[in-house]
Motif scaffolding. Structure first.
Motif, PDB file in Angstrom:
ATOM      1  N   LEU A  11       1.016  -1.328  -0.481  1.00  0.00           N
ATOM      2  CA  LEU A  11       0.074  -0.341   0.028  1.00  0.00           C
ATOM      3  C   LEU A  11       0.807   0.965  -0.094  1.00  0.00           C
ATOM      4  O   LEU A  11       0.832   2.305  -0.512  1.00  0.00           O
ATOM      5  CB  LEU A  11      -1.299  -0.240   1.096  1.00  0.00           C
ATOM      6  CG  LEU A  11      -2.016  -1.080   1.381  1.00  0.00           C
ATOM      7  CD1 LEU A  11      -2.611  -0.822   2.383  1.00  0.00           C
ATOM      8  CD2 LEU A  11      -3.047  -0.911  -0.257  1.00  0.00           C
ATOM      9  N   ALA A  12       2.015   1.357   1.046  1.00  0.00           N
ATOM     10  CA  ALA A  12       2.227   2.321   0.947  1.00  0.00           C
ATOM     11  C   ALA A  12       3.646   2.701  -0.570  1.00  0.00           C
ATOM     12  O   ALA A  12       4.223   3.650  -1.054  1.00  0.00           O
ATOM     13  CB  ALA A  12       3.816   2.425   1.942  1.00  0.00           C
ATOM     14  N   ALA A  13       4.322   1.544  -0.976  1.00  0.00           N
ATOM     15  CA  ALA A  13       4.792   1.991  -2.833  1.00  0.00           C
ATOM     16  C   ALA A  13       3.211   2.725  -3.450  1.00  0.00           C
ATOM     17  O   ALA A  13       4.036   3.613  -4.037  1.00  0.00           O
ATOM     18  CB  ALA A  13       4.874   0.588  -2.972  1.00  0.00           C
ATOM     19  N   PRO A  14       2.660   2.165  -3.225  1.00  0.00           N
ATOM     20  CA  PRO A  14       2.093   2.914  -4.849  1.00  0.00           C
ATOM     21  C   PRO A  14       1.681   4.463  -4.077  1.00  0.00           C
ATOM     22  O   PRO A  14       1.918   5.470  -5.188  1.00  0.00           O
ATOM     23  CB  PRO A  14       0.688   2.109  -5.209  1.00  0.00           C
ATOM     24  CG  PRO A  14       0.806   1.713  -3.944  1.00  0.00           C
ATOM     25  CD  PRO A  14       1.784   0.823  -3.884  1.00  0.00           C
ATOM     26  N   ILE A  15       1.565   4.602  -3.398  1.00  0.00           N
ATOM     27  CA  ILE A  15       1.328   5.947  -2.370  1.00  0.00           C
ATOM     28  C   ILE A  15       2.626   7.083  -2.770  1.00  0.00           C
ATOM     29  O   ILE A  15       2.578   8.142  -3.354  1.00  0.00           O
ATOM     30  CB  ILE A  15       1.088   6.419  -0.933  1.00  0.00           C
ATOM     31  CG1 ILE A  15      -0.405   5.584  -1.163  1.00  0.00           C
ATOM     32  CG2 ILE A  15       1.275   7.703  -0.658  1.00  0.00           C
ATOM     33  CD1 ILE A  15      -0.893   5.399   0.598  1.00  0.00           C
ATOM     34  N   ALA A  16       3.818   6.543  -1.854  1.00  0.00           N
ATOM     35  CA  ALA A  16       5.152   6.993  -2.198  1.00  0.00           C
ATOM     36  C   ALA A  16       5.264   7.157  -4.067  1.00  0.00           C
ATOM     37  O   ALA A  16       6.696   8.450  -4.114  1.00  0.00           O
ATOM     38  CB  ALA A  16       6.049   6.244  -1.935  1.00  0.00           C
TER      39      ALA A  16
END
Length: 315
Positions: A79-84
């Motif tokens: 989840l964190a990867a696409p936001i970053a």
């Protein structure tokens, strides 16, 4: 890159961890992550036609954004990867709209300043980034579809998948209408504008895509190194990416990967002369650039043409 090169590359790289030591798997993973970042620089340098000394800033933003989302908000890596990555692309678009109107040394200096600003923010915003001490104890990506990435080998395969997907996507991009327009803008902006190519939009698009690929390398750095610190994101990291592209072959997609392997493994081979390793590394780079001005890939292609010519003459 022909149709057989990518599948063959995948097979060889997938087989290597099964026949090498754990330390060699570490080096392979490091090579793959550097190759992803070098690919991003290769797009800017070879297709957008700009020397970007601020490329490491996009890596740093993605690395810290994804890690902070995991550590402070409890988000999973997935989840964190696409936001970053979305944050990186947004920042790249803003930076591109401001800087890509500049040409020559002005763009280089502004992007260098941008990278330094990002590094200083990371180093001094201690409440969020923990300053020079960095972020520690970064866990590997959470298991997905029953696959765990806790082992070095499993993480290597994750990084390899990211590299292969990035390579395939960029290969399709450079062969597309967008890729041809990027090359046209690189070669002659006035002529490109005359035939109706939106120069600024193409440049910003190229920078955003390169920032996205750089961000992919960034989100892998934290779980791989288990620590992030400002000292990892200095000017020299951007220079390393440029050297990888130049040594491998500018204007190619295989070149940055070859350059990443070269700059990862040559220092290891020179480890027997630890005190003289920087000097020996410099000598090796000078020799490569003098005798292979089109990079190692150009040198290999030259050998291939020579062999083919000799084979024809022999008949």
């Amino acid at each position: 890159m022909n149709k057989l090169a990518l599948p063959l590359f995948m097979i060889v790289m997938a087989a290597l961890p099964q026949v090498v030591s754990e330390y060699q798997v570490y080096l392979l993973t490091l090579t793959v992550i550097w190759a992803i970042m070098a690919l991003s620089m290769g797009l800017v340098l070879g297709y957008v036609g700009q020397i970007n000394l601020g490329q490491i800033a996009f890596v740093a933003i993605a690395a810290y954004a994804s890690t902070l989302l995991r550590l402070n908000f409890g988000l999973s890596f997935w989840l964190a990867a696409p936001i970053a990555l979305a944050v990186v692309v947004g920042i790249a678009a803003i930076v591109g709209l401001i800087t890509l109107r500049l040409r020559g040394p002005f763009f280089i200096l502004v992007m260098l300043a941008f990278a330094e600003i990002v590094r200083l923010i990371i180093a001094n915003w201690q409440e969020v980034t923990n300053g020079p001490l960095g972020l520690r104890g970064i866990a590997p990506p959470e298991p997905i579809f029953g696959v765990s990435f806790a082992s070095k080998t499993a993480f290597y395969y994750l990084a390899l998948v990211v590299l292969v997907v990035s390579l395939a996507a960029l290969l399709r991009l450079v062969r597309s209408k967008t890729g041809r327009m990027l090359v046209a803008v690189r070669e002659d902006e006035i002529l490109a504008e005359f035939v109706g190519i939106p120069i600024m939009r193409q440049k910003v698009t190229g920078l955003c895509i390169s920032a996205f690929v750089a961000g992919l390398g960034g989100i892998l750095l934290g779980p791989f190194l288990t620590i992030l610190a400002p000292s990892q994101f200095t000017l020299f990291a951007s220079v390393d990416m440029i050297v990888m592209v130049v040594v491998g072959g500018v204007g190619t997609l295989a070149g940055p990967i070859i350059g990443a392997a070269f700059l990862t493994y040559i220092p290891e081979l020179l480890s027997f002369a630890n005190h003289f390793r920087p000097i020996l590394m410099g000598v090796v780079l000078i020799v490569v650039t003098l005798f292979a001005p089109q990079g190692i890939l150009g040198l290999l292609r030259g050998f291939k043409r020579t062999l083919a010519r000799e084979a024809r003459d022999g008949q």
